[in-house]
Design a protein around this motif. Structure first.
Motif, PDB file in Angstrom:
ATOM      1  N   HIS A 229     -29.057 -68.551 -91.205  1.00  0.00           N
ATOM      2  CA  HIS A 229     -28.032 -69.312 -92.077  1.00  0.00           C
ATOM      3  C   HIS A 229     -26.838 -69.381 -91.275  1.00  0.00           C
ATOM      4  O   HIS A 229     -26.222 -68.501 -90.271  1.00  0.00           O
ATOM      5  CB  HIS A 229     -27.629 -68.476 -93.306  1.00  0.00           C
ATOM      6  CG  HIS A 229     -28.802 -68.058 -94.149  1.00  0.00           C
ATOM      7  ND1 HIS A 229     -29.198 -69.000 -95.290  1.00  0.00           N
ATOM      8  CD2 HIS A 229     -29.770 -67.142 -94.102  1.00  0.00           C
ATOM      9  CE1 HIS A 229     -29.992 -68.306 -96.170  1.00  0.00           C
ATOM     10  NE2 HIS A 229     -30.550 -67.211 -95.312  1.00  0.00           N
TER      11      HIS A 229
ATOM     12  N   ARG B  96     -23.862 -67.185 -89.923  1.00  0.00           N
ATOM     13  CA  ARG B  96     -23.445 -66.128 -90.994  1.00  0.00           C
ATOM     14  C   ARG B  96     -24.437 -65.267 -91.316  1.00  0.00           C
ATOM     15  O   ARG B  96     -23.988 -64.094 -91.618  1.00  0.00           O
ATOM     16  CB  ARG B  96     -23.360 -67.076 -92.270  1.00  0.00           C
ATOM     17  CG  ARG B  96     -22.276 -68.172 -92.373  1.00  0.00           C
ATOM     18  CD  ARG B  96     -22.140 -68.647 -93.777  1.00  0.00           C
ATOM     19  NE  ARG B  96     -23.087 -69.684 -93.716  1.00  0.00           N
ATOM     20  CZ  ARG B  96     -24.355 -69.584 -94.643  1.00  0.00           C
ATOM     21  NH1 ARG B  96     -24.312 -68.744 -95.518  1.00  0.00           N
ATOM     22  NH2 ARG B  96     -24.979 -70.690 -94.757  1.00  0.00           N
TER      23      ARG B  96
ATOM     24  N   ASP C 198     -23.382 -72.235 -90.200  1.00  0.00           N
ATOM     25  CA  ASP C 198     -22.289 -73.032 -90.466  1.00  0.00           C
ATOM     26  C   ASP C 198     -22.010 -74.241 -89.384  1.00  0.00           C
ATOM     27  O   ASP C 198     -21.916 -73.577 -88.379  1.00  0.00           O
ATOM     28  CB  ASP C 198     -21.095 -72.559 -90.990  1.00  0.00           C
ATOM     29  CG  ASP C 198     -21.174 -71.682 -92.150  1.00  0.00           C
ATOM     30  OD1 ASP C 198     -22.148 -72.025 -93.199  1.00  0.00           O
ATOM     31  OD2 ASP C 198     -20.220 -70.726 -92.361  1.00  0.00           O
TER      32      ASP C 198
ATOM     33  N   ARG D  19     -29.776 -74.051 -92.479  1.00  0.00           N
ATOM     34  CA  ARG D  19     -30.607 -72.970 -92.393  1.00  0.00           C
ATOM     35  C   ARG D  19     -31.579 -73.428 -91.083  1.00  0.00           C
ATOM     36  O   ARG D  19     -31.982 -74.554 -91.045  1.00  0.00           O
ATOM     37  CB  ARG D  19     -31.340 -72.506 -93.531  1.00  0.00           C
ATOM     38  CG  ARG D  19     -30.524 -71.905 -94.464  1.00  0.00           C
ATOM     39  CD  ARG D  19     -31.386 -71.577 -95.526  1.00  0.00           C
ATOM     40  NE  ARG D  19     -32.026 -72.867 -96.135  1.00  0.00           N
ATOM     41  CZ  ARG D  19     -32.296 -73.033 -97.388  1.00  0.00           C
ATOM     42  NH1 ARG D  19     -32.280 -72.092 -98.490  1.00  0.00           N
ATOM     43  NH2 ARG D  19     -32.740 -74.266 -97.572  1.00  0.00           N
TER      44      ARG D  19
ATOM     45  N   GLN E 172     -23.325 -76.058 -94.334  1.00  0.00           N
ATOM     46  CA  GLN E 172     -24.201 -74.988 -94.347  1.00  0.00           C
ATOM     47  C   GLN E 172     -25.654 -75.225 -94.255  1.00  0.00           C
ATOM     48  O   GLN E 172     -26.067 -75.922 -95.261  1.00  0.00           O
ATOM     49  CB  GLN E 172     -23.979 -74.069 -95.690  1.00  0.00           C
ATOM     50  CG  GLN E 172     -22.296 -73.379 -95.685  1.00  0.00           C
ATOM     51  CD  GLN E 172     -22.262 -72.730 -97.040  1.00  0.00           C
ATOM     52  OE1 GLN E 172     -23.061 -72.502 -97.920  1.00  0.00           O
ATOM     53  NE2 GLN E 172     -21.217 -72.000 -97.122  1.00  0.00           N
TER      54      GLN E 172
END
Length: 102
Positions: free
Chosen positions: A6, A72, A8, A19, A17
């Motif tokens: 994950h 993150r 940003d 993945r 955001q």
């Protein structure tokens, strides 16, 4: 083993955001810097590691549409890994860096 990353993407006008997915060998628990850079390369991001402690990557090409990327969370399905920068800093100050025999 799969690892969902994950992250940003910081643009001038906001943050997205996103993945990514990394496949790891069974003996490896979390991806290395090389694994992360390869995943980003496959997604079209040409990056370099700028800050290892905060897991921040910056673009290597001038004029890219984003300023930087920050990982993150690393989700391996077994246990979620979230880096706590304050705890890491505290531990690095408490644990001696010079390992000398007694």
């Amino acid at each position: 083993m799969e690892c969902i990353v994950h992250f940003d993407v910081h643009h001038k006008d906001g943050v997205k955001q996103l993945r990514g997915l990394i496949f790891l060998p069974e003996d490896k628990k979390i991806p290395s810097e090389k694994d992360l850079l390869q995943m980003f390369m496959e997604m079209g991001y040409k990056l370099r590691m700028d800050n290892r402690d905060r897991m921040i990557f910056t673009p290597t090409e001038p004029g890219s549409g984003y300023e930087w990327i920050r990982v993150r969370e690393l989700d391996t399905g077994e246990k979620t890994y979230k880096e706590d920068a304050e705890l890491k800093s505290l531990l690095s100050n408490l644990i001696p860096q010079d390992f000398r025999p007694i």
